[in-house]
Design a protein around this motif. Structure first.
Motif, PDB file in Angstrom:
ATOM      1  N   TYR A 120       1.683 -12.483   0.876  1.00 61.82           N
ATOM      2  CA  TYR A 120       2.615 -11.581   0.834  1.00 61.82           C
ATOM      3  C   TYR A 120       2.396 -10.185   0.888  1.00 61.82           C
ATOM      4  O   TYR A 120       3.124  -9.214   1.082  1.00 61.82           O
ATOM      5  CB  TYR A 120       3.642 -11.925  -0.087  1.00 61.82           C
ATOM      6  CG  TYR A 120       3.252 -11.616  -1.536  1.00 61.82           C
ATOM      7  CD1 TYR A 120       3.495 -10.222  -2.167  1.00 61.82           C
ATOM      8  CD2 TYR A 120       2.276 -12.450  -2.372  1.00 61.82           C
ATOM      9  CE1 TYR A 120       2.964 -10.086  -3.340  1.00 61.82           C
ATOM     10  CE2 TYR A 120       2.093 -11.999  -3.565  1.00 61.82           C
ATOM     11  CZ  TYR A 120       2.433 -10.941  -4.080  1.00 61.82           C
ATOM     12  OH  TYR A 120       2.147 -10.516  -5.086  1.00 61.82           O
ATOM     13  N   ALA A 151       1.934  -8.461   4.119  1.00 65.25           N
ATOM     14  CA  ALA A 151       3.618  -8.352   4.923  1.00 65.25           C
ATOM     15  C   ALA A 151       4.055  -6.948   5.322  1.00 65.25           C
ATOM     16  O   ALA A 151       4.775  -6.889   6.299  1.00 65.25           O
ATOM     17  CB  ALA A 151       4.459  -9.292   4.282  1.00 65.25           C
ATOM     18  N   ILE A 157       2.712  -5.977   8.716  1.00 67.17           N
ATOM     19  CA  ILE A 157       2.888  -7.098   9.584  1.00 67.17           C
ATOM     20  C   ILE A 157       4.179  -7.671   9.949  1.00 67.17           C
ATOM     21  O   ILE A 157       4.879  -8.262   9.118  1.00 67.17           O
ATOM     22  CB  ILE A 157       1.842  -8.491   9.589  1.00 67.17           C
ATOM     23  CG1 ILE A 157       0.575  -7.670   9.397  1.00 67.17           C
ATOM     24  CG2 ILE A 157       1.832  -9.199  10.664  1.00 67.17           C
ATOM     25  CD1 ILE A 157      -0.342  -7.205  10.582  1.00 67.17           C
ATOM     26  N   SER A 212      18.933  -8.756   5.530  1.00 66.17           N
ATOM     27  CA  SER A 212      18.651  -8.078   4.402  1.00 66.17           C
ATOM     28  C   SER A 212      17.461  -8.218   3.742  1.00 66.17           C
ATOM     29  O   SER A 212      16.689  -7.262   3.338  1.00 66.17           O
ATOM     30  CB  SER A 212      19.941  -8.398   3.349  1.00 66.17           C
ATOM     31  OG  SER A 212      21.209  -8.068   3.621  1.00 66.17           O
ATOM     32  N   LEU A 213      17.118  -9.398   3.698  1.00 66.78           N
ATOM     33  CA  LEU A 213      15.841  -9.815   3.295  1.00 66.78           C
ATOM     34  C   LEU A 213      14.638  -9.210   4.172  1.00 66.78           C
ATOM     35  O   LEU A 213      13.689  -8.709   3.608  1.00 66.78           O
ATOM     36  CB  LEU A 213      15.666 -11.273   3.407  1.00 66.78           C
ATOM     37  CG  LEU A 213      14.816 -12.287   2.637  1.00 66.78           C
ATOM     38  CD1 LEU A 213      15.435 -12.319   1.153  1.00 66.78           C
ATOM     39  CD2 LEU A 213      14.624 -13.620   2.972  1.00 66.78           C
ATOM     40  N   ALA A 214      15.014  -9.240   5.315  1.00 64.10           N
ATOM     41  CA  ALA A 214      13.794  -8.551   6.418  1.00 64.10           C
ATOM     42  C   ALA A 214      13.711  -7.038   6.071  1.00 64.10           C
ATOM     43  O   ALA A 214      12.684  -6.436   6.116  1.00 64.10           O
ATOM     44  CB  ALA A 214      14.234  -8.849   7.909  1.00 64.10           C
ATOM     45  N   LEU A 220      13.920  -5.375   3.623  1.00 65.50           N
ATOM     46  CA  LEU A 220      13.283  -4.562   2.313  1.00 65.50           C
ATOM     47  C   LEU A 220      11.671  -5.010   2.626  1.00 65.50           C
ATOM     48  O   LEU A 220      11.226  -5.200   1.412  1.00 65.50           O
ATOM     49  CB  LEU A 220      13.840  -5.046   1.295  1.00 65.50           C
ATOM     50  CG  LEU A 220      15.221  -4.313   0.915  1.00 65.50           C
ATOM     51  CD1 LEU A 220      15.958  -5.247  -0.209  1.00 65.50           C
ATOM     52  CD2 LEU A 220      15.275  -3.072   0.789  1.00 65.50           C
ATOM     53  N   ARG A 221      11.261  -5.473   3.850  1.00 63.77           N
ATOM     54  CA  ARG A 221       9.804  -5.829   3.900  1.00 63.77           C
ATOM     55  C   ARG A 221       8.893  -4.939   3.164  1.00 63.77           C
ATOM     56  O   ARG A 221       8.946  -3.618   3.075  1.00 63.77           O
ATOM     57  CB  ARG A 221       9.519  -5.709   5.140  1.00 63.77           C
ATOM     58  CG  ARG A 221       8.067  -5.778   5.455  1.00 63.77           C
ATOM     59  CD  ARG A 221       7.475  -5.394   6.968  1.00 63.77           C
ATOM     60  NE  ARG A 221       8.293  -6.347   7.959  1.00 63.77           N
ATOM     61  CZ  ARG A 221       7.800  -7.483   8.160  1.00 63.77           C
ATOM     62  NH1 ARG A 221       7.024  -8.054   7.723  1.00 63.77           N
ATOM     63  NH2 ARG A 221       8.796  -8.153   9.133  1.00 63.77           N
ATOM     64  N   GLY A 222       8.193  -5.480   2.241  1.00 66.99           N
ATOM     65  CA  GLY A 222       7.043  -4.721   1.340  1.00 66.99           C
ATOM     66  C   GLY A 222       7.843  -3.690   0.298  1.00 66.99           C
ATOM     67  O   GLY A 222       6.930  -3.155  -0.306  1.00 66.99           O
ATOM     68  N   SER A 268       9.999  -2.977  -3.038  1.00 70.22           N
ATOM     69  CA  SER A 268      10.354  -3.409  -4.290  1.00 70.22           C
ATOM     70  C   SER A 268      11.746  -3.858  -4.148  1.00 70.22           C
ATOM     71  O   SER A 268      12.571  -3.258  -4.011  1.00 70.22           O
ATOM     72  CB  SER A 268      10.090  -2.670  -5.653  1.00 70.22           C
ATOM     73  OG  SER A 268      11.029  -1.723  -5.674  1.00 70.22           O
ATOM     74  N   ARG A 269      12.052  -5.151  -4.555  1.00 65.82           N
ATOM     75  CA  ARG A 269      13.612  -5.669  -4.845  1.00 65.82           C
ATOM     76  C   ARG A 269      14.176  -5.418  -6.009  1.00 65.82           C
ATOM     77  O   ARG A 269      13.650  -5.814  -7.019  1.00 65.82           O
ATOM     78  CB  ARG A 269      13.590  -7.020  -4.092  1.00 65.82           C
ATOM     79  CG  ARG A 269      13.557  -7.020  -2.606  1.00 65.82           C
ATOM     80  CD  ARG A 269      12.875  -8.398  -2.168  1.00 65.82           C
ATOM     81  NE  ARG A 269      12.265  -8.154  -1.105  1.00 65.82           N
ATOM     82  CZ  ARG A 269      12.700  -8.429   0.119  1.00 65.82           C
ATOM     83  NH1 ARG A 269      13.683  -8.704   0.423  1.00 65.82           N
ATOM     84  NH2 ARG A 269      11.510  -8.086   1.155  1.00 65.82           N
ATOM     85  N   MET A 292      14.504  -9.442  12.857  1.00 67.23           N
ATOM     86  CA  MET A 292      14.070  -9.240  11.450  1.00 67.23           C
ATOM     87  C   MET A 292      12.564  -8.889  11.445  1.00 67.23           C
ATOM     88  O   MET A 292      12.105  -8.350  10.542  1.00 67.23           O
ATOM     89  CB  MET A 292      14.225 -10.476  11.247  1.00 67.23           C
ATOM     90  CG  MET A 292      15.741 -11.005  10.742  1.00 67.23           C
ATOM     91  SD  MET A 292      15.852 -13.001  10.315  1.00 67.23           S
ATOM     92  CE  MET A 292      14.942 -13.122   8.854  1.00 67.23           C
ATOM     93  N   ALA A 293      11.898  -9.082  12.578  1.00 66.99           N
ATOM     94  CA  ALA A 293      10.329  -8.998  12.321  1.00 66.99           C
ATOM     95  C   ALA A 293      10.147  -7.439  12.407  1.00 66.99           C
ATOM     96  O   ALA A 293       9.259  -6.896  11.915  1.00 66.99           O
ATOM     97  CB  ALA A 293       9.550  -9.552  13.527  1.00 66.99           C
TER      98      ALA A 293
END
Lengths: 278, 302
Positions: free
Chosen positions: A87, A90, A93, A115-117, A119-121, A123-124, A172-173
């Protein structure tokens, strides 16, 4: 063999990459024999090769699913990420897998997946996962697809068709603009018409976002017609690496014969020159 | 009429307090896809911690909070066994359940701790509102607790972290692909789940006037049965409806149990009632579909 660099600086560098599975057993397989590869900013590389050529292993090494054998190194934007795995990798990539189910969470809604996508990398925290501003962004990104998904933000993803899901997976990617986009035969399971749609969407998004992209495919025509650089792999090695100019002059038949020659012979060198079409 | 009122009252109280267990089980089994059996150990853990502290003179509400804390820690350990030592979820839960049995005996220095002469949270509430014992007090306190946790969970599961938690059980590989450490989300989910269960244990122990090492037996079955009943009856979509369905499922389940007891069935028969109830909830919609000749999914093995 020269490689045409699109952008100015080198984004991804693979050095002495080797990968052996089931080492020391009767099933020992050398998936990657010796890979040296430089990918430049905004390159759109298509990768072809037969089953077992090492294409997916190569993507997994780049994505940090597993490390290469000792001595190999992976560098992204001048940072050595060889040991930055799972992870943690990520952040650099974005990836679309062969199966639409792999790239999306079926029980969650389109909006929640995005929403998930987004915030890639990052902090949530304890902020709401979606808000008005984010929803607006999602609508805009989905509108590019032209599939009407922008009006279905609250639809659970499992109800979408394979093509819709793969298109969503693509958004998403790319939505958080990672350094590199990996496409692992992402249209292989779709019917020809949907495959073409998703492929054209891919091309559109890659251009729009100016993404540096590596696309694995089995289809030689696609490999020739899309992107600005073509790599052919065989038995864990890169045997052809050509830039846009050479690629344009090439026909599928040239590629097939090059491939046949490669598959039928052993080479001392990592690369061969294509005789036909030059 | 009074009997019906009483039956409903009992089912109400039990539906709410065991509803916490159901929500806990829902978080592990359904949200995380983590079949956590620690629950049978963390329920009496909560009862044990609360009872021992109350006997030692600690404020009963603080004792209840401590029980919640104990559950959070126990759940964390289950999660650690799975994520850091790679012990399968099922086995990690069983190991915790077994290990906690001994720990609970140690905490209580015996098989049970009576609370009949102690001032429990329920006694404090009774005095505060001038209620004279019984169901009204029980329902008042557990309603407040359950409402509080309902509101908190309904908010939390919609946050960025909550979303990561929900996605983990759905597609872990993808979640890691977006840079989320799924070990952490699993730890968080297991912890919260067992915290809720221990809290329920603490409340039940105070309400029944004793804590017992065997009070957790069958909690996992209760939680699963209630989840299945809730899903089967209410078909919830969205977070708040799902939480409500957990509570509703527990209410219906406990209502059946209470009625069965009033009809004079032996406590030993209750397990059979539970099994039949779950079979009914699962089988009726299937048989209806079959009669309408609809397309039928193949049987799930997990």
């Amino acid at each position: 063999m020269t490689t045409k660099a699109t952008g100015n600086h080198r984004l991804l560098q693979l050095k002495s990459i080797k990968k052996v599975f089931a080492r020391g057993t009767i099933d020992e397989v050398t998936a990657l024999a010796s890979i040296k590869l430089d990918i430049y900013d905004q390159d759109f590389v298509t990768v072809i090769g037969s089953n077992g050529a090492g294409k997916t292993t190569l993507l997994n090494i780049i994505a940090g699913v597993y490390p290469p054998e000792r001595g190999g190194s992976v560098t992204i934007s001048d940072e050595d990420v060889t040991h930055l795995l799972g992870y943690r990798r990520a952040v650099y990539i974005g990836r679309v897998w062969q199966q639409p189910e792999t790239g999306t969470a079926g029980k969650l809604t389109i909006e929640e997946n995005l929403s998930l996508a987004l915030l890639r990398g990052q902090s949530r925290g304890l902020k709401g996962a979606t808000n008005k501003q984010r929803r607006q962004l999602f609508r805009e990104e989905l509108a590019v697809l032209g599939l009407g998904l922008e009006n279905r933000l609250n639809t659970p993803v499992y109800t979408l068709s394979g093509g819709q899901r793969q298109a969503l997976s693509l958004v998403m990617a790319t939505i958080s603009k990672p350094a590199i986009l990996l496409l692992d035969e992402h249209i292989a399971t779709l019917d020809p018409k949907t495959a073409k749609t998703v492929l054209d969407l891919t091309d559109k998004i890659v251009r729009l976002e100016q993404m540096t992209t590596i696309m694995v495919t089995h289809n030689m025509e696609i490999a020739l017609n899309y992107g600005n650089r073509l790599i052919m792999m065989h038995k864990g090695r890169i045997i052809v690496d050509m830039g846009e100019a050479k690629k344009k002059a090439l026909k599928v038949s040239d590629l097939v014969s090059a491939f046949e020659r490669a598959a039928g012979e052993e080479f001392d060198d990592d690369t061969i020159l294509l005789s036909r079409g030059e | 009429m009074d009997i019906f009122g009483n039956i409903l009252g009992v089912a109400c109280y039990e539906g709410l307090v065991f509803g916490l267990v159901t929500i806990g089980v829902y978080i592990t089994f359904r949200v995380l896809a983590f079949p956590d059996l620690s629950v049978d150990g963390t329920f009496p853990l909560g009862g044990a911690i609360a009872a021992v502290l109350i006997v030692a003179g600690v404020n009963p509400f603080l004792a209840t909070l401590a029980a919640l804390g104990g559950g959070l820690v126990a759940g964390l350990v289950t999660g650690l066994l799975n994520t850091k030592l790679r012990i399968s979820a099922l086995l990690a839960g069983i190991l915790m359940m077994v290990g906690l049995y001994s720990i609970n005996l140690r905490i209580m220095s015996g098989a049970n701790v009576p609370l009949l002469r102690e001032v429990t949270s329920f006694d404090v509430i009774a005095e505060l509102f001038g209620l004279h014992g019984g169901l009204a007090v029980s329902i008042t306190l557990v309603s407040v607790v359950v409402t509080l946790f309902f509101v908190v969970l309904n908010w939390f599961l919609r946050t960025e972290i909550g979303l990561a938690l929900r996605a983990t059980g759905d597609n872990e590989e993808m979640v890691r692909g977006f840079g989320i450490d799924t070990d952490k989300t699993v730890l968080l989910g297991c912890s919260v789940s067992n915290g809720l269960v221990a809290l329920a244990g603490a409340l039940v122990a105070q309400n029944q006037g004793f804590s017992d090492v065997g009070m957790g037996i069958g909690m996992i079955v209760l939680g699963l049965a209630a989840v299945i009943i809730g899903e089967g009856l209410f078909h919830p979509k969205g977070i708040a409806p799902i939480l409500l369905a957990c509570l509703g499922g527990t209410f219906v389940y406990r209502l059946f149990i209470t009625i069965a007891l009033r009809l004079g069935m032996a406590p030993g028969d209750l397990k059979l009632i539970t099994a039949l109830l779950v079979v009914m909830v699962l089988a009726v919609p299937y048989l209806q579909k079959r009669m309408r000749k609809e397309w039928l999914e193949p049987a799930k093995r997990w």
